[in-house]
Design an enzyme around this catalytic site. Sequence first.
Site, PDB file in Angstrom:
ATOM      1  N   ALA A  65      -6.614  -8.945  -7.113  1.00  0.00           N
ATOM      2  CA  ALA A  65      -7.592  -9.634  -7.471  1.00  0.00           C
ATOM      3  C   ALA A  65      -7.845 -10.482  -6.442  1.00  0.00           C
ATOM      4  CB  ALA A  65      -7.375 -10.725  -8.432  1.00  0.00           C
ATOM      5  N   GLY A 109      -4.017  -6.584  -8.935  1.00  0.00           N
ATOM      6  CA  GLY A 109      -5.236  -5.992  -9.795  1.00  0.00           C
ATOM      7  C   GLY A 109      -5.448  -4.506  -8.637  1.00  0.00           C
ATOM      8  N   GLU A 112      -3.917  -1.596 -10.475  1.00  0.00           N
ATOM      9  CA  GLU A 112      -4.072  -1.576 -11.865  1.00  0.00           C
ATOM     10  C   GLU A 112      -4.699  -1.452 -11.661  1.00  0.00           C
ATOM     11  OE1 GLU A 112      -3.640  -6.648 -12.222  1.00  0.00           O
ATOM     12  OE2 GLU A 112      -1.976  -6.105 -13.594  1.00  0.00           O
ATOM     13  N   GLU A 132       2.188 -10.144  -7.977  1.00  0.00           N
ATOM     14  CA  GLU A 132       2.180 -11.255  -8.548  1.00  0.00           C
ATOM     15  C   GLU A 132       2.741 -13.060  -8.824  1.00  0.00           C
ATOM     16  OE1 GLU A 132       0.839  -8.640  -9.165  1.00  0.00           O
ATOM     17  OE2 GLU A 132      -1.059  -8.366 -10.234  1.00  0.00           O
TER      18      GLU A 132
HETATM   19  C1  HXC Z   1      -8.285 -12.243  -0.883  1.00  0.00           C
HETATM   20  C2  HXC Z   1      -6.916 -11.346   0.708  1.00  0.00           C
HETATM   21  C3  HXC Z   1      -5.862 -10.896  -0.376  1.00  0.00           C
HETATM   22  C4  HXC Z   1      -6.524 -11.223  -1.519  1.00  0.00           C
HETATM   23  C5  HXC Z   1      -5.668 -10.071   1.029  1.00  0.00           C
HETATM   24  N1  HXC Z   1      -6.754 -11.145   1.800  1.00  0.00           N
HETATM   25  N2  HXC Z   1      -5.470  -9.834   0.541  1.00  0.00           N
HETATM   26  N3  HXC Z   1      -7.920 -12.022   0.935  1.00  0.00           N
HETATM   27  N4  HXC Z   1      -7.182 -12.024  -2.366  1.00  0.00           N
HETATM   28  N5  HXC Z   1      -5.960 -10.306  -2.656  1.00  0.00           N
HETATM   29  C6  HXC Z   1      -7.589 -10.988   3.177  1.00  0.00           C
HETATM   30  C7  HXC Z   1      -6.075 -12.026   3.798  1.00  0.00           C
HETATM   31  O1  HXC Z   1      -6.676 -13.489   3.713  1.00  0.00           O
HETATM   32  C8  HXC Z   1      -7.041 -11.756   5.478  1.00  0.00           C
HETATM   33  O2  HXC Z   1      -8.396 -12.506   5.511  1.00  0.00           O
HETATM   34  C9  HXC Z   1      -7.710 -10.783   5.520  1.00  0.00           C
HETATM   35  O3  HXC Z   1      -7.580  -9.996   3.774  1.00  0.00           O
HETATM   36  C10 HXC Z   1      -5.928  -9.198   5.497  1.00  0.00           C
HETATM   37  O4  HXC Z   1      -5.170  -9.749   5.313  1.00  0.00           O
HETATM   38  P1  HXC Z   1      -4.198 -10.175   6.231  1.00  0.00           P
HETATM   39  O5  HXC Z   1      -2.641 -10.764   5.191  1.00  0.00           O
HETATM   40  O6  HXC Z   1      -4.048 -11.058   7.670  1.00  0.00           O
HETATM   41  O7  HXC Z   1      -3.482  -9.117   5.918  1.00  0.00           O
HETATM   42  P2  HXC Z   1      -1.383  -7.910   6.841  1.00  0.00           P
HETATM   43  O8  HXC Z   1      -0.996  -9.130   7.202  1.00  0.00           O
HETATM   44  O9  HXC Z   1      -1.878  -6.829   7.211  1.00  0.00           O
HETATM   45  O10 HXC Z   1      -1.022  -7.871   5.206  1.00  0.00           O
HETATM   46  C11 HXC Z   1      -1.844  -6.968   4.203  1.00  0.00           C
HETATM   47  C12 HXC Z   1      -0.968  -7.308   2.713  1.00  0.00           C
HETATM   48  C13 HXC Z   1      -1.392  -9.321   2.476  1.00  0.00           C
HETATM   49  C14 HXC Z   1       0.536  -6.911   2.924  1.00  0.00           C
HETATM   50  C15 HXC Z   1      -2.118  -6.737   1.484  1.00  0.00           C
HETATM   51  O11 HXC Z   1      -2.820  -9.799   2.513  1.00  0.00           O
HETATM   52  C16 HXC Z   1      -1.537  -9.330   1.076  1.00  0.00           C
HETATM   53  O12 HXC Z   1      -0.008  -9.585   0.237  1.00  0.00           O
HETATM   54  N6  HXC Z   1      -2.547  -9.442   0.065  1.00  0.00           N
HETATM   55  C17 HXC Z   1      -1.884  -9.785  -0.666  1.00  0.00           C
HETATM   56  C18 HXC Z   1      -1.743  -8.979  -2.187  1.00  0.00           C
HETATM   57  C19 HXC Z   1      -1.613  -9.561  -2.943  1.00  0.00           C
HETATM   58  O13 HXC Z   1      -0.612 -10.600  -3.879  1.00  0.00           O
HETATM   59  N7  HXC Z   1      -2.182  -9.195  -4.583  1.00  0.00           N
HETATM   60  C20 HXC Z   1      -2.131 -10.005  -5.750  1.00  0.00           C
HETATM   61  C21 HXC Z   1      -2.735 -10.159  -5.838  1.00  0.00           C
HETATM   62  S1  HXC Z   1      -2.803 -11.137  -7.422  1.00  0.00           S
HETATM   63  P3  HXC Z   1      -7.766 -14.197   6.362  1.00  0.00           P
HETATM   64  O14 HXC Z   1      -9.736 -13.745   6.041  1.00  0.00           O
HETATM   65  O15 HXC Z   1      -7.251 -15.229   5.465  1.00  0.00           O
HETATM   66  O16 HXC Z   1      -7.887 -13.357   7.916  1.00  0.00           O
HETATM   67  C22 HXC Z   1      -3.499  -9.634  -8.596  1.00  0.00           C
HETATM   68  C23 HXC Z   1      -3.907 -10.471  -9.759  1.00  0.00           C
HETATM   69  C24 HXC Z   1      -4.609  -9.637 -11.081  1.00  0.00           C
HETATM   70  O17 HXC Z   1      -4.601  -9.111  -7.845  1.00  0.00           O
HETATM   71  C25 HXC Z   1      -4.630  -9.958 -12.173  1.00  0.00           C
HETATM   72  C26 HXC Z   1      -6.023  -9.593 -12.344  1.00  0.00           C
HETATM   73  C27 HXC Z   1      -7.282  -9.538 -12.356  1.00  0.00           C
END
Ligand code: HXC
Length: 258
Positions: A65, A109, A112, A132
């Site tokens: 998400a 997400g 999911e 998460e």
């Molecule tokens: C918003 C995101 C994002 C996310 C990545 N980006 N994931 N933006 N929401 N979930 C953005 C980053 O901010 C960045 O933008 C760009 O994408 C590239 O990401 P990087 O982190 O620079 O890339 P990298 O170093 O290659 O790492 C990739 C990654 C990491 C491992 C996927 O981005 C990451 O850990 N993302 C979050 C994963 C996460 O925690 N997901 C769960 C979310 S909670 P900018 O502009 O800042 O450079 C969830 C809850 C669901 O999903 C519940 C139901 C709805």
Amino acid sequence: MAFENITVETRGNVGLIALNRPKAMNALCAALITELGQALDAFEADDSIGAVVLTGSDKAFAAGADIKEMASKGYMDVYLANFITDGWERVTKCRKPIVAAVAGFALGGGCEMAMMCDFIIAGDNARFGQPEITIGTIPGAGGTQRLTRAVGKSKAMEMCLTGRLMDAAEAERAGLVSRIVPVAELVDEAVKTAGKIASLSRPIVMLCKESVNAAFETMLAQGVTFERRLFHSTFSTLDQKEGMAAFVEKRPAAFKNC
Ligand code: HXC
């Protein structure tokens, strides 16, 4: 229909939807979820489409998400909006089969969403996880439930409690994905698989999907009875007559979807 966060095309009798927010690792923002629902509505209503493939890019199916969209929300925001919204679950309501073609990250997400599809074909670079916990929350779109059913308690619990990611090989061993293909061939292979499904009898495919899904909602005896009733009902279709006649006559079946 013009979309900003997804691309949509048809390949023969298969609808292909690609999540398309390359700058945000295909993070699932509200606008994307709305567009995904609209695209699925259109494919569901289109008689020429028999199955759908949902994919992302080579780098990311979806990294979850949209954290930037969620970060400042309060309890009342998410409770009153019933976040996640129904749009997220639109995938699970689709009566036509949906194949997830997952390359790169399928996190939170994103994992999911892939698990809401009917099955997952993974590119060899795919990585799955529910991270998460590392950002101070827990899965909210079925992760603790569907991952546990897919891979069992021990692996699901470890992944949800630590945020550890699984690579494609581990995901295949654990039964999360049906198979792994080289990432360069992923979309073509998923479309080919969806095309095979779309070439079969539409109503029989739908009954079969319903029956497999019942395994997640029922006790075994109920599920087996449900399956038997659906099996019986296939004998009311012309496609069952055609399919069996074609076998006996050693010719390809020409299903009429009735
Ligand atoms: C918003 C995101 C994002 C996310 C990545 N980006 N994931 N933006 N929401 N979930 C953005 C980053 O901010 C960045 O933008 C760009 O994408 C590239 O990401 P990087 O982190 O620079 O890339 P990298 O170093 O290659 O790492 C990739 C990654 C990491 C491992 C996927 O981005 C990451 O850990 N993302 C979050 C994963 C996460 O925690 N997901 C769960 C979310 S909670 P900018 O502009 O800042 O450079 C969830 C809850 C669901 O999903 C519940 C139901 C709805």
